[in-house]
Design a protein around this motif. Structure first.
Motif, PDB file in Angstrom:
ATOM      1  N   GLY A 153      33.159  47.887  53.954  1.00  0.00           N
ATOM      2  CA  GLY A 153      32.778  46.576  54.129  1.00  0.00           C
ATOM      3  C   GLY A 153      32.238  46.559  52.839  1.00  0.00           C
ATOM      4  N   ARG A 154      31.734  47.682  52.011  1.00  0.00           N
ATOM      5  CA  ARG A 154      30.916  47.291  50.782  1.00  0.00           C
ATOM      6  C   ARG A 154      31.814  46.715  49.752  1.00  0.00           C
ATOM      7  NH1 ARG A 154      27.060  51.080  51.906  1.00  0.00           N
ATOM      8  NH2 ARG A 154      27.562  52.929  53.397  1.00  0.00           N
ATOM      9  N   ARG A 155      31.255  45.412  49.280  1.00  0.00           N
ATOM     10  CA  ARG A 155      32.840  44.135  47.946  1.00  0.00           C
ATOM     11  C   ARG A 155      32.071  45.410  46.848  1.00  0.00           C
ATOM     12  NH1 ARG A 155      30.236  40.651  51.811  1.00  0.00           N
ATOM     13  NH2 ARG A 155      31.785  39.414  52.668  1.00  0.00           N
ATOM     14  N   SER A 156      30.368  45.586  46.538  1.00  0.00           N
ATOM     15  CA  SER A 156      30.590  45.648  45.102  1.00  0.00           C
ATOM     16  C   SER A 156      31.086  47.374  45.163  1.00  0.00           C
ATOM     17  CB  SER A 156      29.131  46.181  44.764  1.00  0.00           C
ATOM     18  OG  SER A 156      28.375  45.134  44.986  1.00  0.00           O
ATOM     19  N   PRO A 184      39.890  41.030  54.857  1.00  0.00           N
ATOM     20  CA  PRO A 184      40.535  39.567  54.284  1.00  0.00           C
ATOM     21  C   PRO A 184      38.472  38.856  53.961  1.00  0.00           C
ATOM     22  CG  PRO A 184      41.389  39.697  56.637  1.00  0.00           C
ATOM     23  CD  PRO A 184      40.504  40.675  57.164  1.00  0.00           C
ATOM     24  N   ARG A 185      37.978  40.011  54.094  1.00  0.00           N
ATOM     25  CA  ARG A 185      36.665  39.194  53.187  1.00  0.00           C
ATOM     26  C   ARG A 185      36.700  40.068  51.955  1.00  0.00           C
ATOM     27  NH1 ARG A 185      32.127  39.395  58.282  1.00  0.00           N
ATOM     28  NH2 ARG A 185      33.001  37.391  59.544  1.00  0.00           N
ATOM     29  N   LEU A 186      37.053  41.388  51.814  1.00  0.00           N
ATOM     30  CA  LEU A 186      36.963  41.634  50.865  1.00  0.00           C
ATOM     31  C   LEU A 186      37.886  41.382  49.303  1.00  0.00           C
ATOM     32  CD1 LEU A 186      37.028  45.377  51.365  1.00  0.00           C
ATOM     33  CD2 LEU A 186      35.221  44.063  51.095  1.00  0.00           C
ATOM     34  N   ILE A 187      39.191  40.149  50.212  1.00  0.00           N
ATOM     35  CA  ILE A 187      40.066  39.799  49.515  1.00  0.00           C
ATOM     36  C   ILE A 187      39.630  39.263  47.876  1.00  0.00           C
ATOM     37  CG2 ILE A 187      41.724  37.900  48.835  1.00  0.00           C
ATOM     38  CD1 ILE A 187      42.308  38.265  52.071  1.00  0.00           C
ATOM     39  N   PRO A 188      38.302  38.160  47.489  1.00  0.00           N
ATOM     40  CA  PRO A 188      37.452  37.542  46.478  1.00  0.00           C
ATOM     41  C   PRO A 188      37.416  39.001  45.717  1.00  0.00           C
ATOM     42  CG  PRO A 188      37.617  36.304  48.351  1.00  0.00           C
ATOM     43  CD  PRO A 188      37.716  37.760  48.788  1.00  0.00           C
ATOM     44  N   ALA A 189      36.742  39.585  45.658  1.00  0.00           N
ATOM     45  CA  ALA A 189      36.581  41.067  45.138  1.00  0.00           C
ATOM     46  C   ALA A 189      37.489  41.776  44.992  1.00  0.00           C
ATOM     47  CB  ALA A 189      35.733  41.762  46.039  1.00  0.00           C
ATOM     48  N   LEU A 190      38.459  42.384  45.320  1.00  0.00           N
ATOM     49  CA  LEU A 190      40.324  42.187  45.424  1.00  0.00           C
ATOM     50  C   LEU A 190      40.591  41.355  43.955  1.00  0.00           C
ATOM     51  CD1 LEU A 190      41.084  43.832  48.206  1.00  0.00           C
ATOM     52  CD2 LEU A 190      39.901  45.595  46.393  1.00  0.00           C
ATOM     53  N   VAL A 191      41.002  40.668  44.668  1.00  0.00           N
ATOM     54  CA  VAL A 191      41.453  39.746  43.744  1.00  0.00           C
ATOM     55  C   VAL A 191      40.876  39.321  42.335  1.00  0.00           C
ATOM     56  CG1 VAL A 191      42.086  37.058  42.573  1.00  0.00           C
ATOM     57  CG2 VAL A 191      42.571  37.910  45.216  1.00  0.00           C
ATOM     58  N   LEU A 192      38.987  39.117  42.170  1.00  0.00           N
ATOM     59  CA  LEU A 192      38.339  40.193  40.814  1.00  0.00           C
ATOM     60  C   LEU A 192      38.400  40.980  40.295  1.00  0.00           C
ATOM     61  CD1 LEU A 192      36.369  38.276  39.502  1.00  0.00           C
ATOM     62  CD2 LEU A 192      34.515  39.223  40.869  1.00  0.00           C
ATOM     63  N   ALA A 193      39.233  41.965  40.649  1.00  0.00           N
ATOM     64  CA  ALA A 193      39.097  43.376  40.056  1.00  0.00           C
ATOM     65  C   ALA A 193      40.651  42.777  38.881  1.00  0.00           C
ATOM     66  CB  ALA A 193      38.872  44.076  41.138  1.00  0.00           C
ATOM     67  N   VAL A 194      41.039  42.425  40.014  1.00  0.00           N
ATOM     68  CA  VAL A 194      42.811  42.710  39.170  1.00  0.00           C
ATOM     69  C   VAL A 194      42.842  41.600  37.832  1.00  0.00           C
ATOM     70  CG1 VAL A 194      44.748  41.594  39.234  1.00  0.00           C
ATOM     71  CG2 VAL A 194      43.820  42.641  41.138  1.00  0.00           C
ATOM     72  N   LEU A 195      41.896  40.346  37.953  1.00  0.00           N
ATOM     73  CA  LEU A 195      41.289  39.355  36.783  1.00  0.00           C
ATOM     74  C   LEU A 195      40.927  40.293  35.718  1.00  0.00           C
ATOM     75  CD1 LEU A 195      41.007  36.586  39.064  1.00  0.00           C
ATOM     76  CD2 LEU A 195      43.105  37.148  37.575  1.00  0.00           C
ATOM     77  N   VAL A 196      39.046  41.333  36.280  1.00  0.00           N
ATOM     78  CA  VAL A 196      38.921  42.070  35.040  1.00  0.00           C
ATOM     79  C   VAL A 196      39.734  42.521  34.350  1.00  0.00           C
ATOM     80  CG1 VAL A 196      36.916  43.331  35.267  1.00  0.00           C
ATOM     81  CG2 VAL A 196      37.016  41.800  36.359  1.00  0.00           C
ATOM     82  N   VAL A 197      40.726  43.477  35.144  1.00  0.00           N
ATOM     83  CA  VAL A 197      41.513  44.215  34.249  1.00  0.00           C
ATOM     84  C   VAL A 197      42.323  43.778  33.569  1.00  0.00           C
ATOM     85  CG1 VAL A 197      43.517  45.953  35.075  1.00  0.00           C
ATOM     86  CG2 VAL A 197      41.165  46.277  35.982  1.00  0.00           C
ATOM     87  N   LEU A 198      43.035  42.622  33.704  1.00  0.00           N
ATOM     88  CA  LEU A 198      43.819  42.224  33.074  1.00  0.00           C
ATOM     89  C   LEU A 198      43.492  41.057  31.929  1.00  0.00           C
ATOM     90  CD1 LEU A 198      45.642  39.901  35.594  1.00  0.00           C
ATOM     91  CD2 LEU A 198      46.524  41.831  34.263  1.00  0.00           C
ATOM     92  N   ALA A 199      41.995  41.012  32.025  1.00  0.00           N
ATOM     93  CA  ALA A 199      41.163  40.058  31.015  1.00  0.00           C
ATOM     94  C   ALA A 199      40.403  41.484  29.860  1.00  0.00           C
ATOM     95  CB  ALA A 199      39.362  39.065  31.880  1.00  0.00           C
TER      96      ALA A 199
END
Length: 388
Positions: A153-156, A184-199
């Protein structure tokens, strides 16, 4: 184990390190021999000169996200020797430390022995990928760290390793989907990771250029098929059929991949619920790596380095159990011998590309079955683990 433990308590680990030092020596002696690093170099050079990164028609050459080209630029600027040296060290370090973290998670009084035996058994299969400097090595370490961080459960940490994994290879999205299903609580962090890679690329080039690269990138991803007449020879589950002259229809292959993906998802959820938390990470990553190798349409022989180390550690863990002596010897021999089929060109031509999907499937399925049995045995005393 009383016979093998004194021998392999540290020998396997130092063979692993020693083989990598030899790899570094060969990389410095001949930077362009048996290496795929020049592909990464050309990708970064194309990005700096604002040239197209992808060959969509043949789906060969540079197959990574534009962010990879950006982040490899510092290594490119360091030159063909120091840059390549650091690239090899990055992948090797990520994979080795991921294995060490997994062994610490397993606990017990024989952690050094477990790591040593596991790396020894995995070395022949993994060595070619280490020698070639393939991004698969970095991908494996990042996905393994992501698995362990997500289960804790380590988000960072999950965000960091998810970002690195996606940059290493787009196929890491499979591991992100599994991590999101597990926690499921990590989904926002995982989605953010994809967005960062795209950006990331947009900070270093014009919007029009990056948009054009992403257009080609996604076209290339969707154009990869199992066409045996193409320049790429896949080593996934279709390879044995191709070797026999039987072409698996693309629709049938896609159905198999989807069914296998759903089964993989179900298995990892069950392992998370049934197994001891100290062991579940290894079982889950082994299952995920097996799927990413055997059922990935863009897999090649060296991609099996991804499953070799978790399989080696799983066999070492099995070795500590009483009984099943024949099974553990067969698995250990099969894993070790599978990697030796590339030491000679005639053996390589005989066994490429059909042997590894078969042998690794046998090894992984037996180990997954053993983890499943172990989970059933612990069910009466183990409480359910929340997936949130």
């Amino acid at each position: 184990m009383t016979i093998t433990k004194p021998v392999f308590d540290r020998l396997g680990f130092w063979l692993w390190v020693g083989a990598f030092l030899v790899v570094l020596g060969l990389a410095l002696w001949s930077p362009n021999a048996r290496s795929v690093v020049h592909i990464y170099k050309h990708g970064s050079e194309a990005f700096l000169s604002r040239q197209p990164l992808y060959q969509v028609e043949v789906a060969m050459g540079y197959l990574y996200a534009p962010a990879f080209a950006v982040l490899y630029v510092p290594l490119l600027k360091l030159g063909p020797y120091l840059g390549k040296l650091l690239w090899h060290m990055l992948g090797f370090g990520a994979l080795t430390f991921a294995a060490m973290r997994q062994v610490r998670k397993l606990g017990g009084h024989e952690q050094t022995w477990l790591l040593s035996v596991g790396l020894f058994l995995a070395l022949p299969v993994a060595l070619a990928a280490l020698r070639n400097g393939q991004a698969t090595v970095l991908l494996t370490g990042a996905c393994w760290f992501l698995t362990l961080s997500a289960l804790e459960g380590r988000r960072s940490e999950s965000f960091f390793w998810a970002t690195l994994a996606i940059i290493a290879k787009p196929t890491a999205i499979i591991m992100l989907l599994l991590a999101g299903a597990l926690r499921p609580r990590l989904i926002p962090a995982l989605v953010l990771a994809v967005l960062v890679v795209l950006a990331i690329p947009y900070g270093f080039a014009s919007t029009d250029y990056i948009n054009a690269q992403y257009h080609d990138f996604f076209r290339m991803l969707t154009s990869m098929t199992i066409d045996p007449t193409g320049p790429f020879v896949p080593a996934d589950f279709t390879a044995p059929f191709t070797r026999l002259g039987m072409t698996v229809p693309e629709l049938d292959a896609t159905i198999v991949r989807v069914v296998a993906g759903l089964l993989t998802l179900w298995l990892v959820l069950q392992f998370d619920r049934r197994l001891d938390p100290n062991i579940s990470g290894l079982a889950i990553f082994l299952t995920a790596a097996f799927y990413m190798c055997v059922f990935n349409p863009r897999v090649e022989q060296n991609t099996y380095a991804m499953v070799s180390v978790p399989a080696g550690l799983s066999i070492a863990l099995l070795w500590r159990e009483k009984g099943a002596a024949t099974v553990r010897w067969l698995l250990a021999t099969l894993l070790f011998a599978t990697g030796l089929t590339s030491i000679d060109s005639r053996l390589h031509d005989l066994f490429h590309p059909w042997l590894r999907p078969i042998s690794i499937s046998i090894i992984a399925c037996v180990l997954i079955g053993w983890f499943w049995t172990r989970g059933r045995q612990k069910m009466p005393t183990a409480g359910a683990v929340a997936h949130g």
